[in-house]
Motif scaffolding. Structure first.
Motif, PDB file in Angstrom:
ATOM      1  N   HIS A 109       8.430  -4.253 -13.968  1.00  0.00           N
ATOM      2  CA  HIS A 109       7.082  -3.696 -13.878  1.00  0.00           C
ATOM      3  C   HIS A 109       7.259  -2.191 -14.101  1.00  0.00           C
ATOM      4  CE1 HIS A 109       5.981  -7.286 -11.148  1.00  0.00           C
ATOM      5  NE2 HIS A 109       5.676  -7.532 -12.406  1.00  0.00           N
ATOM      6  N   GLU A 112       6.997   0.739 -11.733  1.00  0.00           N
ATOM      7  CA  GLU A 112       7.873   0.710 -10.547  1.00  0.00           C
ATOM      8  C   GLU A 112       9.251   1.186 -11.017  1.00  0.00           C
ATOM      9  OE1 GLU A 112       7.318  -3.342  -9.144  1.00  0.00           O
ATOM     10  OE2 GLU A 112       5.165  -3.162  -9.386  1.00  0.00           O
ATOM     11  N   ARG A 172       2.333  -2.047 -15.628  1.00  0.00           N
ATOM     12  CA  ARG A 172       2.954  -3.292 -15.165  1.00  0.00           C
ATOM     13  C   ARG A 172       3.318  -4.225 -16.327  1.00  0.00           C
ATOM     14  NH1 ARG A 172       2.818  -5.664 -10.162  1.00  0.00           N
ATOM     15  NH2 ARG A 172       2.859  -7.920 -10.081  1.00  0.00           N
ATOM     16  N   HIS A 212      11.915  -3.452  -7.883  1.00  0.00           N
ATOM     17  CA  HIS A 212      10.456  -3.263  -7.873  1.00  0.00           C
ATOM     18  C   HIS A 212      10.060  -2.181  -6.869  1.00  0.00           C
ATOM     19  CE1 HIS A 212       9.231  -7.131  -9.894  1.00  0.00           C
ATOM     20  NE2 HIS A 212      10.494  -7.397  -9.613  1.00  0.00           N
ATOM     21  N   THR A 213       8.718  -1.959  -6.775  1.00  0.00           N
ATOM     22  CA  THR A 213       8.145  -1.091  -5.750  1.00  0.00           C
ATOM     23  C   THR A 213       7.010  -1.856  -5.081  1.00  0.00           C
ATOM     24  OG1 THR A 213       8.551   0.712  -7.276  1.00  0.00           O
ATOM     25  CG2 THR A 213       7.210   1.233  -5.354  1.00  0.00           C
ATOM     26  N   GLU A 302      12.437  -4.306  -3.304  1.00  0.00           N
ATOM     27  CA  GLU A 302      11.090  -3.718  -3.354  1.00  0.00           C
ATOM     28  C   GLU A 302      11.154  -2.394  -2.605  1.00  0.00           C
ATOM     29  OE1 GLU A 302       8.030  -4.684  -4.551  1.00  0.00           O
ATOM     30  OE2 GLU A 302       8.336  -6.778  -5.136  1.00  0.00           O
TER      31      GLU A 302
END
Ligand SMILES: [Zn+2]
Length: 551
Positions: A109, A112, A172, A212-213, A302
């Motif tokens: 994404h 992120e 994204r 990811h975030t 994440e």
């Protein structure tokens, strides 16, 4: 004369010794900086800056090679870094080599971005480490900019909820407007096809890490993580990650890098936070869940979006470092776990018993041990006709509560010895081959007792999702005698990807090819509109059938 010869030998040894101890990376060379570092954590790198950084690493070190993971829709070569000592020119060189392969992927994404910056820093620092403390046991693959097309749409308008970088991040979606972390089963993007073909099938890494975030709950810990969640995958791998590997990494990260982490999740009910913490879904369309069906390990990273950008990048860097430190120390244990999972999968497929089932519905239960999350008191402001607005107060609050992260089968069907596909359905054959499933074909016609699925109702979703209207299906299983012609495709579940094959082909699978519309045109007859039998048949018990591998 003899003495002179000895001297020559001695000199030769000395020269060899010198060469073997020459650092891979000259420390007099200037240390290349990532864009995050050189901008004092106000920006993230563009595609050209990533490739320039990689070229500089290649110029300075002989322990790195670059392959192309795929060509993106907009025509960018997505780089795959290979770090090794020596760096293998192909996976065949590792055939008789005991090194384990670890794969780190970032920017799936492209809003992120911490993993992109952190994984580049990590590659540089591993190469500059003269003792190469990982490369004696590991070959490390890194795809720092998996979604290159999404990355190039950098704007400060994207992901405005997160704290920096102020110069903006990408989007994204990939160049086809697809969410790549929903594409693992249907594999419609060049990125996922490249991942499976050029990383998973080519290099067969023991572990995939996907960076990811977060988007959700407020808490103090800058790192959150998950393991593969789908219980159709090998349970011993799920338990190993959940109960040994990740708790160890969590403690290691705190002890060595002063960085807090918690399992990924959000409050079950933010108005009543003590109810518990809940993870995401077990669908294998998510890359980390998909890996579980291939009997390989996966970690979802994440990074917490409300932490400052610099804290997120450094947190991710130290998390990745801790993962590598764990893998370096436990390489043989992980390799044995994975090969044992492959062996069990093949064994089950050869002769499935009554106990061997495939879950088509799941329920979620809390894990045995509660978890602790460092949060805040929250204020909830109701909103008419919509979700209430939530605001964090300055009052800290520590929650120790159940963690809902154990998915268990709620409804199961029989797990077969093989699936049979008598009609030539090119889309299905192609999709199975793309995943790496081995297909065979019958070399003569044969009559068999099989289980079929009679469709009673099939409905496409009203809402479009990832370019599809996902099907939901109802029907019943029947036992029938059926003639299968020569050329029928035979998909044995006694193969490494036996579980994945079942997930793709089971009629009631919640993330299979029927759900994703691949069978649509083969299901409805033209005039009366009554759905017909699902064109995949289950052979429950082994039968000796003449067949050959389909190429
Ligand atoms: Zn994400």
């Amino acid at each position: 004369m003899k003495d002179r010869r000895n001297l020559v030998f001695l000199n030769l040894f000395f020269i060899l010794f010198l060469f073997s101890s020459i650092p891979s990376f000259s420390l007099t060379e200037k240390k290349p900086l990532t864009v995050a570092e050189s901008s004092n954590f106000t920006a993230t790198s563009r595609y050209a800056e990533v490739t320039e950084f990689i070229r500089e690493l290649q110029r300075q070190s002989s322990l790195i090679r670059v392959e192309t993971l795929c060509w993106s829709t907009e025509g960018r070569a997505v780089p795959l870094l290979i770090l090794g000592q020596p760096v293998p020119s192909s996976p065949h060189e590792l055939k008789n080599d005991k090194r384990g392969i670890i794969y780190i992927q970032a920017n799936i994404h492209a809003g992120e971005v911490e993993g992109k910056e952190a994984s580049l820093m990590l590659a540089r620092d591993i190469l500059r480490d003269n003792n190469s403390r990982f490369l004696d046991k590991l070959v490390i693959l890194i795809a720092p900019i998996f979604n290159a097309d999404g990355n190039e749409k950098i704007s400060p308008e994207n992901r405005r909820n997160q704290v920096g970088p102020e110069k903006g991040v990408g989007v994204r979606y990939n160049g086809q407007s697809l969410d790549l972390n929903r594409d693992s089963m249907k594999m419609e993007s060049p990125e996922l096809q490249g991942l499976v073909q050029n990383v998973l099938m080519r290099w067969d890494p023991l572990l995939l890490v996907d960076c990811h975030t977060t988007n959700g709950a407020y808490h103090e810990e800058p790192i959150t993580y998950s393991w593969s969640l789908n219980p159709n995958g090998d349970i011993s791998i799920i338990e190993y990650m959940r109960e040994r590997m990740l708790p160890f990494i969590n403690a290691h990260l705190k002890e060595n890098y002063n960085t807090l982490s918690i399992p990924y999740g959000y409050f079950m009910d933010f108005r009543n936070p003590e109810k518990g913490w809940r993870t995401f879904s077990p669908h294998p369309r998510f890359v980390t869940n998909y890996m579980g069906l291939r009997n390989r390990l996966a970690i979802l990273d994440e990074n917490y979006c409300y932490a400052d950008y610099k804290i997120r990048v450094l947190g991710c860097y130290h998390f990745l470092l801790s993962i590598l430190e764990y893998c370096h120390a436990h390489k043989d244990e992980i390799a044995n776990l994975v090969s044992e999972a492959d062996r069990k999968t093949i064994q089950r497929g050869l002769r499935p018993s009554e106990k061997d089932t495939f879950a088509v519905e799941f329920e979620i239960k809390p894990l045995k041990e509660p978890i602790t999350v460092r949060g805040w008191e929250m204020k909830v402001f109701p909103r008419e006709g919509g979700w209430p607005r939530i605001e964090k107060t300055d009052v800290k609050r520590v929650f120790t509560f159940p963690y809902y992260a154990d998915f268990l089968p709620k409804r199961t069907v029989k797990f077969p010895h093989a699936y049979l596909l008598p009609d030539p359905i090119p889309e299905i054959k192609e999709k199975l081959l793309q995943h790496g499933v081995v297909l065979e074909k019958l070399t003569e016609s044969v009559e068999l007792e099989v289980e079929s699925f009679r469709i009673k109702e099939i409905k496409g979703a009203e809402r479009l999702y990832q370019g599809h209207r996902l099907n939901s299906v109802k029907g019943e299983y029947m036992v029938e005698q059926k003639e299968f012609p020569e050329g029928t495709i035979f998909i044995s579940t006694a193969q490494q990807l036996g579980t994945l094959a079942a997930y793709l082909l089971e009629p009631e699978s919640d993330d299979g090819l029927l759900v994703w519309n691949f069978f649509d045109r083969y299901l409805v007859t033209q005039w009366q509109g009554v759905p017909r039998t699902y064109p995949v048949y289950k052979l429950l018990k082994p039968v000796n059938i003449p067949r050959e591998i389909r190429r």
